[in-house]
Design an enzyme around this catalytic site. Sequence first.
Site, PDB file in Angstrom:
ATOM      1  N   ASP A  49       0.831  -1.208   0.000  1.00  0.00           N
ATOM      2  CA  ASP A  49       0.000   0.000   0.000  1.00  0.00           C
ATOM      3  C   ASP A  49       0.864   1.255   0.000  1.00  0.00           C
ATOM      4  O   ASP A  49       0.346   2.364  -0.152  1.00  0.00           O
ATOM      5  CB  ASP A  49      -0.995  -0.004   1.154  1.00  0.00           C
ATOM      6  CG  ASP A  49      -0.346  -0.090   2.529  1.00  0.00           C
ATOM      7  OD1 ASP A  49       0.893  -0.175   2.614  1.00  0.00           O
ATOM      8  OD2 ASP A  49      -1.092  -0.089   3.532  1.00  0.00           O
ATOM      9  N   SER A  50       2.176   1.091   0.090  1.00  0.00           N
ATOM     10  CA  SER A  50       3.098   2.210  -0.116  1.00  0.00           C
ATOM     11  C   SER A  50       2.950   2.814  -1.504  1.00  0.00           C
ATOM     12  O   SER A  50       3.439   3.922  -1.762  1.00  0.00           O
ATOM     13  CB  SER A  50       4.545   1.757   0.096  1.00  0.00           C
ATOM     14  OG  SER A  50       4.814   0.578  -0.648  1.00  0.00           O
ATOM     15  N   ASP A  88      -0.937  -6.284  -0.243  1.00  0.00           N
ATOM     16  CA  ASP A  88      -1.373  -5.644   0.996  1.00  0.00           C
ATOM     17  C   ASP A  88      -2.877  -5.476   1.038  1.00  0.00           C
ATOM     18  O   ASP A  88      -3.501  -5.121   0.031  1.00  0.00           O
ATOM     19  CB  ASP A  88      -0.739  -4.249   1.120  1.00  0.00           C
ATOM     20  CG  ASP A  88       0.476  -4.221   2.022  1.00  0.00           C
ATOM     21  OD1 ASP A  88       0.634  -5.132   2.858  1.00  0.00           O
ATOM     22  OD2 ASP A  88       1.278  -3.273   1.893  1.00  0.00           O
ATOM     23  N   LYS A 118      -1.128  -9.563   2.889  1.00  0.00           N
ATOM     24  CA  LYS A 118      -0.423  -9.066   4.075  1.00  0.00           C
ATOM     25  C   LYS A 118      -1.320  -8.091   4.813  1.00  0.00           C
ATOM     26  O   LYS A 118      -2.000  -7.263   4.187  1.00  0.00           O
ATOM     27  CB  LYS A 118       0.894  -8.378   3.707  1.00  0.00           C
ATOM     28  CG  LYS A 118       1.675  -7.886   4.951  1.00  0.00           C
ATOM     29  CD  LYS A 118       3.052  -7.368   4.597  1.00  0.00           C
ATOM     30  CE  LYS A 118       3.031  -5.989   3.990  1.00  0.00           C
ATOM     31  NZ  LYS A 118       2.509  -4.935   4.934  1.00  0.00           N
ATOM     32  N   GLU A 120      -1.586  -5.674   8.652  1.00  0.00           N
ATOM     33  CA  GLU A 120      -0.852  -5.128   9.785  1.00  0.00           C
ATOM     34  C   GLU A 120      -1.544  -5.457  11.102  1.00  0.00           C
ATOM     35  O   GLU A 120      -2.774  -5.501  11.172  1.00  0.00           O
ATOM     36  CB  GLU A 120      -0.732  -3.605   9.633  1.00  0.00           C
ATOM     37  CG  GLU A 120       0.054  -3.178   8.405  1.00  0.00           C
ATOM     38  CD  GLU A 120       0.180  -1.669   8.272  1.00  0.00           C
ATOM     39  OE1 GLU A 120       0.764  -1.213   7.263  1.00  0.00           O
ATOM     40  OE2 GLU A 120      -0.295  -0.931   9.167  1.00  0.00           O
ATOM     41  N   GLU A 186       9.077  -4.230  11.076  1.00  0.00           N
ATOM     42  CA  GLU A 186       9.476  -2.921  10.553  1.00  0.00           C
ATOM     43  C   GLU A 186       9.955  -1.996  11.661  1.00  0.00           C
ATOM     44  O   GLU A 186       9.276  -1.784  12.665  1.00  0.00           O
ATOM     45  CB  GLU A 186       8.314  -2.253   9.806  1.00  0.00           C
ATOM     46  CG  GLU A 186       8.711  -0.902   9.211  1.00  0.00           C
ATOM     47  CD  GLU A 186       7.743  -0.352   8.187  1.00  0.00           C
ATOM     48  OE1 GLU A 186       7.992   0.775   7.692  1.00  0.00           O
ATOM     49  OE2 GLU A 186       6.748  -1.029   7.869  1.00  0.00           O
TER      50      GLU A 186
END
Length: 275
Positions: A49-50, A88, A118, A120, A186
């Site tokens: 999502d970056s 993501d 993925k 978070e 991270e």
Amino acid sequence: MSATARKTAPLPDDIRAMKGAAPIVSLTAYTTPMARMMDGVCDFALVGDSVGMVLHGLNSTLGVTMEMMILHGQAVARGLTKTMLVIDMPFGSYEESPAQAFANAARLMRETGAAAVKLEGGRHMAETIAFLVARGVPVMAHIGLTPQSINTLGGYKVQGRAEQGDALMADAKAVADAGAFSVVLEKLPASLADRITAAIPIPTIGIGASVDCDGQILVVDDMLGLFTAFKPKFVKRYATLGEDGEAAIRAYADDVRARRFPGPEHIFADKAPGQ
């Protein structure tokens, strides 16, 4: 087995089996040409999502939508044959309930061909991870600095120092117990990342963590020097393509204004050669 030795893309179980073996290599990818460059070189490519910050000019990842992830996921999938595709789950697509997470994860995998998603979060996402895994959705977890929680974390700070270390160790064990096949660490102190790597049975993928993680990931535009708005401490730039691109554009503009381009070799005659 390294990615370069494979003829087909690995599956999540193959990545899990790389725990403690040769380091896992991964990068983010958002486009077909970039995916083609890393195909067979990286073990997995992450449609992160970056993309919202790197390609769309957003200030954070919070504005990224399912539609954006699907669009870029489809583009990356077209460039991969020997590297696994992970995608993501964007902010707001999985936090409400395990059922919401499954519906959106299934859509992402169905419409992009990704082998895994993925998401978070640590202990508070363990139930959701277990729910997804039980229904056939392989999950890569992500703990430490979680960019989708940047407003509650108070910025892009190192996580896990002092008493926070125990909480992150608990997060890592929780996602592993829930069935995640790997976990991104991270922006953690290296010593904490090492302890987590030794304590859990699934691979750790470091980004600003430790050289002794089971693998590493970087945002590809960071390591190529394409994204130049800022440079995190944990990034090593292997090229300066942003600077090279700017210089090339200036040279092109100079040639156009001086009527040096197009030259004779770039234009067409009235008749084809030999006529």
